[in-house]
Design a protein around this motif. Sequence first.
Motif, PDB file in Angstrom:
ATOM      1  N   VAL A 157      -2.663   1.268   1.919  1.00 18.60           N
ATOM      2  CA  VAL A 157      -3.882   2.073   1.931  1.00 18.60           C
ATOM      3  C   VAL A 157      -4.805   1.542   0.832  1.00 18.60           C
ATOM      4  O   VAL A 157      -4.384   1.386  -0.319  1.00 18.60           O
ATOM      5  CB  VAL A 157      -3.548   3.567   1.689  1.00 18.60           C
ATOM      6  CG1 VAL A 157      -4.819   4.403   1.632  1.00 18.60           C
ATOM      7  CG2 VAL A 157      -2.589   4.079   2.744  1.00 18.60           C
ATOM      8  N   ARG A 158      -6.042   1.301   1.189  1.00 17.11           N
ATOM      9  CA  ARG A 158      -7.011   0.781   0.224  1.00 17.11           C
ATOM     10  C   ARG A 158      -7.333   1.860  -0.803  1.00 17.11           C
ATOM     11  O   ARG A 158      -7.580   3.013  -0.453  1.00 17.11           O
ATOM     12  CB  ARG A 158      -8.276   0.343   0.955  1.00 17.11           C
ATOM     13  CG  ARG A 158      -9.164  -0.528   0.130  1.00 17.11           C
ATOM     14  CD  ARG A 158     -10.174  -1.234   0.993  1.00 17.11           C
ATOM     15  NE  ARG A 158     -11.189  -1.856   0.164  1.00 17.11           N
ATOM     16  CZ  ARG A 158     -12.157  -2.588   0.636  1.00 17.11           C
ATOM     17  NH1 ARG A 158     -12.269  -2.793   1.928  1.00 17.11           N
ATOM     18  NH2 ARG A 158     -13.042  -3.122  -0.187  1.00 17.11           N
ATOM     19  N   ASN A 159      -7.332   1.482  -2.107  1.00 17.17           N
ATOM     20  CA  ASN A 159      -7.538   2.432  -3.187  1.00 17.17           C
ATOM     21  C   ASN A 159      -8.912   2.217  -3.828  1.00 17.17           C
ATOM     22  O   ASN A 159      -9.119   1.261  -4.581  1.00 17.17           O
ATOM     23  CB  ASN A 159      -6.434   2.284  -4.236  1.00 17.17           C
ATOM     24  CG  ASN A 159      -6.523   3.326  -5.317  1.00 17.17           C
ATOM     25  OD1 ASN A 159      -7.333   3.214  -6.219  1.00 17.17           O
ATOM     26  ND2 ASN A 159      -5.702   4.349  -5.200  1.00 17.17           N
ATOM     27  N   LYS A 160      -9.838   3.124  -3.550  1.00 18.54           N
ATOM     28  CA  LYS A 160     -11.214   3.020  -4.055  1.00 18.54           C
ATOM     29  C   LYS A 160     -11.320   3.372  -5.538  1.00 18.54           C
ATOM     30  O   LYS A 160     -12.237   2.922  -6.214  1.00 18.54           O
ATOM     31  CB  LYS A 160     -12.144   3.929  -3.246  1.00 18.54           C
ATOM     32  CG  LYS A 160     -12.186   3.601  -1.772  1.00 18.54           C
ATOM     33  CD  LYS A 160     -12.938   2.335  -1.510  1.00 18.54           C
ATOM     34  CE  LYS A 160     -13.083   2.095  -0.008  1.00 18.54           C
ATOM     35  NZ  LYS A 160     -13.950   1.021   0.309  1.00 18.54           N
ATOM     36  N   THR A 161     -10.390   4.176  -6.056  1.00 18.92           N
ATOM     37  CA  THR A 161     -10.420   4.546  -7.476  1.00 18.92           C
ATOM     38  C   THR A 161     -10.285   3.308  -8.358  1.00 18.92           C
ATOM     39  O   THR A 161     -11.078   3.093  -9.272  1.00 18.92           O
ATOM     40  CB  THR A 161      -9.303   5.553  -7.810  1.00 18.92           C
ATOM     41  OG1 THR A 161      -9.481   6.722  -7.011  1.00 18.92           O
ATOM     42  CG2 THR A 161      -9.316   5.923  -9.279  1.00 18.92           C
ATOM     43  N   LEU A 162      -9.288   2.486  -8.090  1.00 18.21           N
ATOM     44  CA  LEU A 162      -9.087   1.273  -8.892  1.00 18.21           C
ATOM     45  C   LEU A 162     -10.171   0.239  -8.606  1.00 18.21           C
ATOM     46  O   LEU A 162     -10.600  -0.482  -9.504  1.00 18.21           O
ATOM     47  CB  LEU A 162      -7.702   0.695  -8.636  1.00 18.21           C
ATOM     48  CG  LEU A 162      -6.535   1.570  -9.100  1.00 18.21           C
ATOM     49  CD1 LEU A 162      -5.207   0.937  -8.716  1.00 18.21           C
ATOM     50  CD2 LEU A 162      -6.595   1.822 -10.594  1.00 18.21           C
TER      51      LEU A 162
ATOM     52  N   GLN B  65       1.004  -4.757   9.858  1.00 12.11           N
ATOM     53  CA  GLN B  65      -0.295  -4.180   9.560  1.00 12.11           C
ATOM     54  C   GLN B  65      -1.283  -5.292   9.244  1.00 12.11           C
ATOM     55  O   GLN B  65      -0.965  -6.225   8.506  1.00 12.11           O
ATOM     56  CB  GLN B  65      -0.194  -3.222   8.370  1.00 12.11           C
ATOM     57  CG  GLN B  65      -1.505  -2.586   7.993  1.00 12.11           C
ATOM     58  CD  GLN B  65      -1.380  -1.655   6.792  1.00 12.11           C
ATOM     59  OE1 GLN B  65      -0.304  -1.401   6.286  1.00 12.11           O
ATOM     60  NE2 GLN B  65      -2.506  -1.152   6.342  1.00 12.11           N
ATOM     61  N   THR B  66      -2.477  -5.186   9.783  1.00 13.45           N
ATOM     62  CA  THR B  66      -3.547  -6.131   9.497  1.00 13.45           C
ATOM     63  C   THR B  66      -4.533  -5.462   8.550  1.00 13.45           C
ATOM     64  O   THR B  66      -4.998  -4.357   8.822  1.00 13.45           O
ATOM     65  CB  THR B  66      -4.262  -6.548  10.798  1.00 13.45           C
ATOM     66  OG1 THR B  66      -3.313  -7.114  11.692  1.00 13.45           O
ATOM     67  CG2 THR B  66      -5.366  -7.553  10.515  1.00 13.45           C
ATOM     68  N   LEU B  67      -4.819  -6.118   7.422  1.00 12.06           N
ATOM     69  CA  LEU B  67      -5.790  -5.603   6.449  1.00 12.06           C
ATOM     70  C   LEU B  67      -7.136  -6.235   6.760  1.00 12.06           C
ATOM     71  O   LEU B  67      -7.252  -7.459   6.829  1.00 12.06           O
ATOM     72  CB  LEU B  67      -5.346  -5.940   5.029  1.00 12.06           C
ATOM     73  CG  LEU B  67      -3.936  -5.499   4.644  1.00 12.06           C
ATOM     74  CD1 LEU B  67      -3.612  -5.942   3.223  1.00 12.06           C
ATOM     75  CD2 LEU B  67      -3.762  -4.013   4.808  1.00 12.06           C
ATOM     76  N   THR B  68      -8.181  -5.400   6.926  1.00  7.84           N
ATOM     77  CA  THR B  68      -9.497  -5.907   7.298  1.00  7.84           C
ATOM     78  C   THR B  68     -10.588  -5.283   6.439  1.00  7.84           C
ATOM     79  O   THR B  68     -10.326  -4.396   5.637  1.00  7.84           O
ATOM     80  CB  THR B  68      -9.801  -5.595   8.780  1.00  7.84           C
ATOM     81  OG1 THR B  68      -9.798  -4.173   8.950  1.00  7.84           O
ATOM     82  CG2 THR B  68      -8.786  -6.223   9.708  1.00  7.84           C
ATOM     83  N   GLY B  69     -11.813  -5.757   6.630  1.00  5.13           N
ATOM     84  CA  GLY B  69     -12.968  -5.176   5.957  1.00  5.13           C
ATOM     85  C   GLY B  69     -13.313  -5.830   4.637  1.00  5.13           C
ATOM     86  O   GLY B  69     -14.016  -5.249   3.819  1.00  5.13           O
ATOM     87  N   PHE B  70     -12.861  -7.047   4.414  1.00  6.31           N
ATOM     88  CA  PHE B  70     -13.116  -7.737   3.162  1.00  6.31           C
ATOM     89  C   PHE B  70     -12.965  -9.233   3.368  1.00  6.31           C
ATOM     90  O   PHE B  70     -12.413  -9.687   4.365  1.00  6.31           O
ATOM     91  CB  PHE B  70     -12.137  -7.273   2.075  1.00  6.31           C
ATOM     92  CG  PHE B  70     -10.706  -7.573   2.411  1.00  6.31           C
ATOM     93  CD1 PHE B  70     -10.113  -8.756   2.019  1.00  6.31           C
ATOM     94  CD2 PHE B  70      -9.952  -6.677   3.153  1.00  6.31           C
ATOM     95  CE1 PHE B  70      -8.795  -9.046   2.347  1.00  6.31           C
ATOM     96  CE2 PHE B  70      -8.639  -6.949   3.482  1.00  6.31           C
ATOM     97  CZ  PHE B  70      -8.059  -8.133   3.083  1.00  6.31           C
TER      98      PHE B  70
END
Length: 98
Positions: free
Chosen positions: A53-58, A2-7
Amino acid sequence: MQTLTGFEAQSYSVTYADMNYDGYFDIVLDVGDDVMDEKYIYWLYDSHSKKFVRNKTLEAISGYPNRYPHKKQLYLNKDALLERVNGQWKKMPCCYAD
């Protein structure tokens, strides 16, 4: 794989720990502009999809996450003590974990 992107993360702070107390390692990345800027993004492992999965709450809470596994708590700052209850984060009224 998995590739994590957007940051854009800083190279000096990557944490691998079970942040949500589900038995799997998660990823916490420092995305602040400098060492003193306490902004983090959280990628929590989802065992059903077998992906992070990116966690917006934290992410919405500033402060470095200090873990208290014996109580399933995260202390992020003087106003944010969270406890994991039935798979959900619950804000605790006290100001410090023990």
